[in-house]
Write an enzyme that holds these catalytic residues in place. Structure first.
Site, PDB file in Angstrom:
ATOM      1  N   ASN A  64      48.481  39.339  47.996  1.00 19.48           N
ATOM      2  CA  ASN A  64      48.546  39.550  46.670  1.00 19.48           C
ATOM      3  C   ASN A  64      47.114  40.539  46.374  1.00 19.48           C
ATOM      4  OD1 ASN A  64      49.566  40.134  43.685  1.00 19.48           O
ATOM      5  ND2 ASN A  64      47.538  39.445  43.258  1.00 19.48           N
ATOM      6  N   GLU A  65      47.441  41.747  46.580  1.00 17.22           N
ATOM      7  CA  GLU A  65      46.199  42.989  46.170  1.00 17.22           C
ATOM      8  C   GLU A  65      45.005  42.544  46.685  1.00 17.22           C
ATOM      9  OE1 GLU A  65      45.160  42.582  41.565  1.00 17.22           O
ATOM     10  OE2 GLU A  65      46.924  43.682  41.860  1.00 17.22           O
ATOM     11  N   GLU A  75      54.868  35.657  36.757  1.00 14.17           N
ATOM     12  CA  GLU A  75      53.777  34.967  37.053  1.00 14.17           C
ATOM     13  C   GLU A  75      53.504  34.164  35.980  1.00 14.17           C
ATOM     14  OE1 GLU A  75      50.229  37.360  37.451  1.00 14.17           O
ATOM     15  OE2 GLU A  75      49.058  35.777  38.394  1.00 14.17           O
ATOM     16  N   CYS A 117      47.770  37.185  40.761  1.00 14.51           N
ATOM     17  CA  CYS A 117      46.381  36.553  41.057  1.00 14.51           C
ATOM     18  C   CYS A 117      46.831  35.009  41.319  1.00 14.51           C
ATOM     19  CB  CYS A 117      45.387  36.795  40.062  1.00 14.51           C
ATOM     20  SG  CYS A 117      44.812  38.625  40.186  1.00 14.51           S
TER      21      CYS A 117
HETATM   22  O1  AHR Z   1      49.987  41.273  36.460  1.00 16.14           O
HETATM   23  C1  AHR Z   1      48.855  40.762  35.930  1.00 16.14           C
HETATM   24  C2  AHR Z   1      47.735  40.721  36.907  1.00 16.14           C
HETATM   25  O2  AHR Z   1      47.649  42.168  37.723  1.00 16.14           O
HETATM   26  C3  AHR Z   1      48.367  40.072  38.317  1.00 16.14           C
HETATM   27  O3  AHR Z   1      48.246  38.710  38.372  1.00 16.14           O
HETATM   28  C4  AHR Z   1      47.417  40.708  39.671  1.00 16.14           C
HETATM   29  O4  AHR Z   1      48.326  40.775  40.729  1.00 16.14           O
HETATM   30  C5  AHR Z   1      47.212  42.085  38.837  1.00 16.14           C
HETATM   31  O5  AHR Z   1      45.766  42.468  38.983  1.00 16.14           O
END
Ligand code: AHR
Length: 652
Positions: free
Chosen positions: A378-379, A44, A248
């Site tokens: 994503n979550e 990321e 995120c």
């Molecule tokens: O890995 C860091 C963050 O942790 C990511 O962006 C998110 O998906 C999670 O909350």
């Protein structure tokens, strides 16, 4: 020495099993096939992982698109200095009236009334300075549009902190339209803190945009490429897959900040830049093409994750008020969004004659990238808005691309409402794989070693897409190692796993812990990195239960072990973990006979429980490799605080 399956040894092994305690368990558990995609990486652009990190661009804010929305105090000329050192004078402004293209609205306008002794112009500070190496070549490019001048001589130079020129080149502008000019600069000296100067040596007015400087020595010498010293340790992990672009970052801080893959391909000056959710700026220079290409270069399967058409529930800082910031793409835009997801699959896998395959081919890759997985969401908070949008996307991908494995999402934690409801949706839709996330204390990983032993094998597989114990000590890394033996043991249901986050710039860290820390000159793999590496380079496709017993083990969660076979080589790999302060004896009974005098490689990662590998110090804990004589049945004295990987060669 290759091992051989001998009937006498099978007989002796059977006698051993009949007379040992492990027989009872062995009856219940037999060798099983496990995922070969188990250990991969999560990438990321967090903590300057891409811009200012892996992406090798040396110019910061190259297209004058920084804004206060990226970060308070940032603006179009952040990281730039206006240079009039040789008593020249004129003016500098930022304008938008006649841009290079609509995706790149801001540009600098330089008015030179008197060039003085040196010319006047701009200097870029880079990301904390630019690292320049003597003898290396650097590709400089810029777009310029003449306004009130017919031709402008330009001087481009690299300068050290004493303002000495350590590389230079010249060109003359010749166009009233935006035109790209390119130069190669050869550095004459080393420095860690160069600035790039672009000076006009004449009178008149110029528009300037997309000022770029790349080392020619990128990873695999790719244009618009990646920092070789940072890409190499990632490649050395030999990840089975690479997740991209987050995190995120995928679903974004509001709908306008969602990661839209089409904005990240094509010529870099046409990509759509935006605020990075981690409070900086995202150029998209390391976009989807570069991601697919890097995957190919390192032999990892690409795992793109696309938003499930909802923004992050914490958008606008709403985690403080219960994560109420999730917004859904309006219903009337959903078909377009779904098409965007389908188009990514065509971009990766379609023939070069297809609409999106042609764009891949135009970027220099006519062959498909062999995409197998697509993550959706994503979550995300499990709301009706999420569920309906996920379902639409999932059904569309399944219908058009049954060959693609869709990875769904079950919230940000190992349990709780989003986890429960995420699993309910996955069960209802029979989603092939779901993405679990958790960041927990190291002890959590020890006490939850049995988590996946209890999972229903008839339901979705698990991608443990983000996990880390909270810290970078050896103890943290060993708790993760112990957990990873459980992932191997359960790799019939856990098909993939990736530690997160992967990278963090030392001075721009948004999240701790991370797997690899770096600055402009140093790269520091953590001890956790070596654990990840030891598992990924020693993966297998068959799991053998009950191979290891610890002499003192009763219900001690500090000890863990696994045994896998890699059918490509017939190697047997035994992993032993001791996260405790006392040395331990392990008894190992291999699942096959081996020839007399057989040797194995034995890699030990051990040291002080609190040790860390820090960026400005020599690493304190590194894997140590030696040869180990082994028999079918042997004992191993496991040091305190250790991961030991014994690899018994099958074929020589
Ligand atoms: O890995 C860091 C963050 O942790 C990511 O962006 C998110 O998906 C999670 O909350």
């Amino acid at each position: 020495m290759p091992y051989k399956l001998k009937s006498t040894n099978i007989f002796l092994a059977a006698i051993f099993l009949l007379t040992s305690n492990s027989f009872v368990q062995a009856q219940k558990q037999s060798p099983k096939k496990i995922s070969t995609d188990l250990f991969g990486i999560f990438f990321e652009d967090i903590s300057y992982s891409a811009d200012g990190g892996l992406y090798a661009e040396l110019v910061q804010n190259r297209s004058f698109e920084y804004t206060p929305a990226d970060r308070k105090g940032w603006q179009s000329l952040t990281a730039w200095d206006y240079i009039t050192d040789g008593f020249g004078y004129g003016g500098l402004s930022v304008e938008t009236a006649s841009p290079l293209n609509n995706n790149n609205p801001h540009y600098a306008v330089l008015t030179i009334e008197d060039e003085g002794q040196q010319g006047i112009g701009l200097a870029n500070q880079g990301f904390d300075g630019m690292v320049i190496k003597a003898g290396d070549q650097y590709d400089f490019t810029v777009y310029i549009k003449q306004v009130t001048v017919k031709a402008m001589p330009m001087l481009v130079s690299l300068r050290n902190t004493k303002n000495e020129i350590i590389g230079e080149g010249t060109f003359t502008t010749d166009s009233k339209d935006w035109k790209k000019y390119s130069l190669s600069l050869t550095a004459s000296a080393n420095t860690d803190s160069a600035r790039l100067f672009v000076l006009a040596k004449g009178k008149g007015k110029l528009c300037i945009d997309m000022v770029s400087l790349f080392p020619q020595k990128t990873f695999h010498n790719r244009k618009n490429g990646l920092r070789a010293d940072l890409a190499q340790p990632i490649a050395d992990l030999k990840p089975a897959f690479m997740r991209f672009p987050g995190g995120c970052l995928v679903h974004g801080d509001g709908l306008g900040n969602m990661y839209r893959w089409k904005n990240t391909i094509g010529p870099i000056e046409e990509r759509v830049e935006q605020k990075n959710i981690w409070n900086y700026h995202q150029t998209a220079g390391l976009g989807y093409f570069e991601f697919f290409q890097f995957c190919e270069d390192i032999g990892a399967k690409p795992l793109p994750v696309l938003a499930a058409a909802v923004s992050c529930q914490n958008s606008g800082g709403t985690w403080r008020i219960g994560g109420t910031g999730q917004r859904g793409i309006p219903d009337e835009e959903m078909q377009t969004y779904i098409q965007e997801v389908l188009d990514l699959i065509e971009y990766a896998n379609g023939p070069a004659t297809s609409v999106w395959g042609a764009k891949r081919a135009a970027a220099g890759h006519p062959a498909p990238f062999n995409l197998q997985y697509v993550g959706v969401g994503n979550e995300d908070k499990q709301t009706d808005a999420f569920r309906s949008r996920f379902t639409m996307i999932y059904n569309a991908v399944k219908a058009k691309h049954p060959e693609i494995t869709v990875v769904g999402t079950v919230g940000p934690a190992p349990d709780g409402e989003d986890y429960e409801q995420g699993w309910q949706l996955a069960n209802k839709l029979a989603v092939p794989v779901v993405d679990e996330h958790y960041y927990e204390k190291p002890e959590w990983f020890l006490s939850n070693n049995m988590r996946y032993d209890k999972y229903d094998r008839s339901k979705s597989k698990v991608y443990l897409g983000e996990y880390a114990s909270r810290g970078n000590t050896l103890f943290n890394a060993l708790c993760e190692a112990a957990y990873m033996t459980a992932l191997e043991r359960n790799a019939d249901v856990v098909s993939m796993a990736s530690y997160a986050p992967l990278l963090a710039s030392e001075h721009h860290t948004s999240w701790n812990p991370d797997l690899i820390y770096f600055n402009n000159t140093k790269v520091a793999p953590t001890i956790n990195y070596y654990v990840q590496q030891l598992f990924s380079v020693n993966n297998g496709d068959m799991y053998y239960p009950n191979v290891v017993s610890f002499v003192n083990k009763k219900t001690d969660t500090l000890l863990a072990a696994s045994c896998v076979k890699d059918s490509r080589t017939d190697d047997i790999i035994v992993k032993l973990v001791n996260a405790g302060a006392e040395p331990q004896k392990a008894n190992i009974v291999l699942p096959f006979s081996i020839g007399s005098g057989a040797k194995a490689s034995c890699t030990v990662l051990s040291g002080d429980a609190k040790a860390k590998n820090l960026i400005n110090m020599a690493p304190t804990v590194l894997p140590q490799v030696s040869e180990l004589p082994v028999k079918k049945s042997f004992s191993y004295d496991l040091p305190a605080y250790a991961l030991v990987v014994i690899r018994i060669r099958g074929k020589n």
